[in-house]
Enzyme design. Structure first.
Site, PDB file in Angstrom:
ATOM      1  N   ASP A 115       0.736  -1.469  -0.029  1.00 47.20           N
ATOM      2  CA  ASP A 115       0.076  -0.015   0.059  1.00 47.20           C
ATOM      3  C   ASP A 115       0.778   1.179   0.169  1.00 47.20           C
ATOM      4  O   ASP A 115       2.132   1.368   0.340  1.00 47.20           O
ATOM      5  CB  ASP A 115      -0.840   0.102   1.232  1.00 47.20           C
ATOM      6  CG  ASP A 115      -1.952  -0.894   1.093  1.00 47.20           C
ATOM      7  OD1 ASP A 115      -2.161  -1.892   0.341  1.00 47.20           O
ATOM      8  OD2 ASP A 115      -3.055  -0.833   2.032  1.00 47.20           O
ATOM      9  N   ASP A 116       0.184   2.232  -0.559  1.00 47.96           N
ATOM     10  CA  ASP A 116       0.703   3.811  -0.177  1.00 47.96           C
ATOM     11  C   ASP A 116       1.865   4.375  -1.460  1.00 47.96           C
ATOM     12  O   ASP A 116       2.429   5.302  -1.280  1.00 47.96           O
ATOM     13  CB  ASP A 116       1.276   4.117   1.153  1.00 47.96           C
ATOM     14  CG  ASP A 116      -0.119   3.793   2.111  1.00 47.96           C
ATOM     15  OD1 ASP A 116      -1.163   3.662   1.829  1.00 47.96           O
ATOM     16  OD2 ASP A 116       0.257   3.641   3.260  1.00 47.96           O
ATOM     17  N   HIS A 130      -5.881   3.118  -4.564  1.00 48.15           N
ATOM     18  CA  HIS A 130      -5.874   3.302  -3.158  1.00 48.15           C
ATOM     19  C   HIS A 130      -6.335   4.765  -3.090  1.00 48.15           C
ATOM     20  O   HIS A 130      -5.760   5.279  -2.112  1.00 48.15           O
ATOM     21  CB  HIS A 130      -4.535   2.982  -2.693  1.00 48.15           C
ATOM     22  CG  HIS A 130      -4.452   2.786  -1.127  1.00 48.15           C
ATOM     23  ND1 HIS A 130      -5.332   1.821  -0.609  1.00 48.15           N
ATOM     24  CD2 HIS A 130      -3.332   3.186  -0.170  1.00 48.15           C
ATOM     25  CE1 HIS A 130      -5.037   1.976   0.661  1.00 48.15           C
ATOM     26  NE2 HIS A 130      -3.963   2.701   1.072  1.00 48.15           N
ATOM     27  N   HIS A 146      -5.493   9.843  -0.432  1.00 46.19           N
ATOM     28  CA  HIS A 146      -5.599   8.766   0.874  1.00 46.19           C
ATOM     29  C   HIS A 146      -6.348   9.363   2.058  1.00 46.19           C
ATOM     30  O   HIS A 146      -6.063   9.243   3.111  1.00 46.19           O
ATOM     31  CB  HIS A 146      -4.040   8.540   1.321  1.00 46.19           C
ATOM     32  CG  HIS A 146      -3.866   7.393   2.203  1.00 46.19           C
ATOM     33  ND1 HIS A 146      -4.267   7.285   3.491  1.00 46.19           N
ATOM     34  CD2 HIS A 146      -3.530   6.030   1.875  1.00 46.19           C
ATOM     35  CE1 HIS A 146      -4.124   6.130   3.929  1.00 46.19           C
ATOM     36  NE2 HIS A 146      -3.540   5.253   2.934  1.00 46.19           N
ATOM     37  N   HIS A 178       3.750  -2.582   3.090  1.00 49.07           N
ATOM     38  CA  HIS A 178       3.932  -1.187   2.520  1.00 49.07           C
ATOM     39  C   HIS A 178       5.212  -1.084   1.952  1.00 49.07           C
ATOM     40  O   HIS A 178       6.291  -1.348   2.482  1.00 49.07           O
ATOM     41  CB  HIS A 178       3.538  -0.138   3.976  1.00 49.07           C
ATOM     42  CG  HIS A 178       2.478   0.021   4.583  1.00 49.07           C
ATOM     43  ND1 HIS A 178       2.014  -1.298   5.626  1.00 49.07           N
ATOM     44  CD2 HIS A 178       1.224   0.436   4.171  1.00 49.07           C
ATOM     45  CE1 HIS A 178       0.731  -1.055   6.066  1.00 49.07           C
ATOM     46  NE2 HIS A 178       0.208  -0.052   5.363  1.00 49.07           N
TER      47      HIS A 178
END
Length: 781
Positions: free
Chosen positions: A120-121, A171, A175, A272
């Site tokens: 993620d991210d 995503h 955010h 991540h």
């Protein structure tokens, strides 16, 4: 640039330095131009439009950067857990892949011995390549849930993900916790995230992971409606069944333990690749992959694990080009703002260096000229000629002339009437002052008027001033004392703003004391003074003759002649006690007109004397020191200085606000220190410095735009439109208008075409009154 600044592009009189306000040759004064009927609506001139477009584009780039870097529209709120009674039991007890497309809610689990690594991210320029390298090393695939902000900034990494067989999912763009957002904002987050992925890799994805999500059984009454809406937009929601919690940096062993499913079950593992230091994640991944592969696990992307069609669809046509255009704009915004950041740092360094240099050298100059017993040489007592070029100065000329006659030094005054239409010459003649002569000529511009005055001057020392300026009784005496040194060819006086009671006048007063006069002290110490102000300056006749007199090659004849004198080997110095009071513009429009010509004329003079860089010997000092400093401090640095204010505004609005304000206050404190020191050197009252902060916010911006417009005019070959500045005559001679003067009538002096123009000629030619009556006083073509 050369073509724009050559001689032929600017041969017209200039309103350059206070006092010279006359129209260009071949152009009527604006007041005498008949009004046109049915005139089409005025369009914004190119020289005005381009600065506006440049500033607008710069602000747009900054806003785009702030948007992409989550500094604009970012929402960092996280909603606490809520009840789960509205979430279907099959979802709470189901698998991590939730499909609500078509209005039906279903969930899927990953088959046993299949692991889907999700990151993620990202993408992150430091850690994502390391993660991809480890995955490639162990022949594993994964799913990267990327944000739109990071994808827009690092599209090459997303392109590499797709090329190496990994899947990408949405995503969101910024955010945020979607349970706080409206459906309109959710659509925006999805579409912008999708646009970035399309631009980066040329694909569209159907996978989505909500920010701050975890397991399926953590779905609640606030997040479930969002999941349903996401499905209605055509996306599959993917949560996880194993959370490595690598963001906590618990250690490599703990990350591996948390990411390992029990009993050979399949899992979607959360890791991540962005958001901080991910070195533990990379180290854990390099051990985790071979260990679990040895235990019979396969690492696939999601659709491989589920045996479903790929979640990535190629994009073509307008949607693809729209995505590519978006990536291009983001990359351009980042590149431009990063470059501007470097420029801002350089400008900040230059500003601080200039302030330090001014404080150090101006202090040295003051100590040198004020020490007891300091003299330039033998006292200068010989009479001097004072030249007053005047065009339509009826409101000011009497004060100007009477201030000269009240002086302490013997002078002859030569008023050169440059085709005035308001009776300026008649006013001077009516004063009947001894030692005052009037020379009339058809309008030809300030340089021509000064050269005409030089031809009629009787003495070897020549003082030049403007028709809206008044001298103190000691001004001429103080101005000519440096000529006791035979090396001195010209002297700059101390020009001051007389009408300083208005706000715009006070700002110009600060500028004159802090900028011009502190600068002149610095340049005098460095022996490279760039400008003798038109309001108060003195010259040797022999020096003027050597360089060919006043030139009309540029709109800055005073800067031009000063640079020429340096190159001829003469010293140019500053006389701080030779004070002259001038009337500064009292409106923004008049100030713009004046400073536009100052800036453009200075650029012309720099270009004209660019070969000074190659001069050798003592006369080459100006080229080695003065010309680079003038170019740097008066042209380049001011052009880039608005970056400080633009980034200040950006920082105040988007953060870090406190640090930004402290930095600006620090710069303001440095400027206030320099200003206070300059006022102390000039023995001025400090009360006007109260308006300094407001000057930095408003007045300085105007000067920046003026300089930018001057640059654009030079680069585009534009010509300056002349405007006569309105005078009020508020600046009076010391002691009031009733200065000394006898009633004896003076001979009327009239310029004729036969009058000699060679420098050094001192004879005056008397013209007949009939010639005076028949002369056309309009600007000549």
């Amino acid at each position: 640039m050369a073509a724009r600044l050559r001689r032929g592009d600017a041969r017209r009189p200039a309103d350059h330095r206070p006092g010279d306000r006359r129209p260009a040759a071949g152009r009527r004064p604006a007041a005498r131009r008949p009004a046109a009927r049915n005139r089409p609506a005025a369009r914004l001139p190119l020289r005005h439009l381009l600065p506006t477009l440049v500033l607008a584009a710069l602000m747009a780039m900054l806003m785009l950067r702030g948007y992409v870097h989550s500094e604009i529209l970012a929402d960092h709120r996280i909603r606490p857990e809520a009840a789960t009674d509205k979430v279907p039991e099959k979802i709470l007890d189901g698998g991590p892949v939730i499909d609500t497309r078509g209005g039906q809610a279903t969930s899927l689990r990953v088959p046993d011995h299949r692991l889907v690594l999700t990151f993620d991210d990202g993408p992150d320029p430091t850690w994502t390549p390391k993660v991809l390298d480890v995955l490639k090393k162990h022949h594993a695939h994964a799913v990267f849930f990327v944000t739109g902000t990071m994808t827009s900034r690092y599209p090459d990494l997303v392109r590499r993900m797709v090329a190496e067989g990994h899947e990408v999912g949405l995503h969101t763009f910024n955010h945020p916790d979607l349970s706080y957002q409206s459906y309109k904002r959710i659509d925006w987050e999805l579409s912008q995230n999708q646009l970035a992925i399309t631009g980066a890799a040329g694909v569209r994805t159907s996978l989505f992971r909500p920010p701050y999500s975890s397991f399926a059984d953590a779905m609640d009454n606030r997040s479930w409606p969002v999941t349903e809406y996401i499905g209605s937009r055509g996306y599959i929601t993917v949560v996880n069944t194993a959370d490595s919690e690598d963001w906590q940096k618990p250690g490599v062993d703990e990350i591996i333990r948390r990411a390992t499913p029990k009993g050979g079950k399949g899992a979607i593992v959360l890791m991540h690749d962005s958001g901080g230091d991910r070195h533990q994640t990379v180290q854990a991944l390099d051990r985790y992959l071979p260990e679990l592969q040895a235990r019979g696990y396969r690492f696939d992307n999601l659709t491989e694990a589920l045996g479903a069609p790929s979640a990535l669809t190629p994009v073509t046509g307008p949607d693809l080009w729209k995505g590519k255009a978006w990536i291009f704009l983001v990359q351009a915004a980042d590149g431009i703002t990063d470059g501007l950041g470097v420029c801002m740092a350089l400008v900040g360094g230059l500003v601080i260096a200039r302030f330090a240099l001014m404080l150090l050298l101006s202090g040295a100059h003051a100590r040198r000229v004020r020490r007891p017993g300091f003299r330039w040489g033998e006292p200068v007592t010989e009479p001097v000629s004072v030249l007053v070029p005047a065009y339509n100065e009826a409101k000011c000329i009497e004060n100007t002339v009477r201030s000269l006659m009240a002086g302490e030094h013997p002078v002859e005054v030569v008023v050169v009437d440059d085709g005035s239409a308001d009776g300026t010459a008649d006013i001077v003649e009516a004063l009947n002052l001894p030692g005052v002569r009037v020379v009339r000529q058809p309008n030809a511009g300030k340089p021509a008027a000064l050269n005409r005055g030089i031809a009629h001057a009787s003495h070897d020392l020549i003082v030049m001033m403007d028709g809206d300026t008044v001298f103190e009784p000691s001004t001429v005496r103080e101005l000519v004392q440096p000529f006791g040194d035979p090396r001195v060819g010209a002297v700059a006086g101390n020009a001051k703003v007389g009408n300083r009671n208005s706000l715009i006048g006070a700002w110009q007063h600060i500028e004159y004391v802090m900028g011009f006069n502190l600068d002149r002290r610095m340049y005098d110490t460095l022996r490279c003074m760039p400008t003798i102000p038109g309001a108060v300056g003195a010259f040797r006749r022999s020096a003027l003759k050597q360089v060919g007199g006043m030139s009309d090659d540029t709109l800055a004849e005073d800067t031009d002649i000063t640079m020429a004198l340096h190159r001829a080997g003469w010293r140019v110095v500053y006389a701080e006690d030779a004070r002259a009071w001038t009337e500064a513009p009292e409106s923004v429009q008049q100030l713009w007109s004046q400073r536009y010509r100052w800036s453009y004329g200075t650029m012309q003079a720099i270009w004209k004397h660019r070969r000074a860089l190659l001069d050798r010997g003592p006369s080459g000092r100006f080229g080695r020191v003065g010309l680079p400093l003038v170019s740097l401090f008066m042209v380049v640095a001011p052009l880039l200085a608005p970056l400080i204010d633009i980034f200040l505004l950006y920082g105040v609005v988007f953060g870090p606000t406190q640090k930004t304000i402290l930095a600006w206050l620090g710069v303001l404190a440095i400027q206030a220190t320099c200003a206070a020191y300059a006022f102390r050197l000039d023995r001025e009252r400090m009360t006007h410095l109260i308006s300094l902060p407001l000057q930095q916010i408003l007045y300085r911006q105007l000067m920046y735009v003026v300089l930018l417009q001057s640059w654009i005019t030079a680069l585009t070959g534009g010509r300056l439109r002349w405007q006569k500045l309105r005078r009020t005559g508020v600046v009076e001679a010391p002691g009031g208008p009733g200065g000394p003067g006898g009633p004896a009538p003076r001979e009327r002096v009239r310029v004729t075409p036969e009058m000699p123009e060679a420098l050094g000629t001192s004879e005056a030619t008397t013209a007949t009154s009939e010639a005076t009556e028949t002369t056309d006083r309009r600007p000549v073509a």
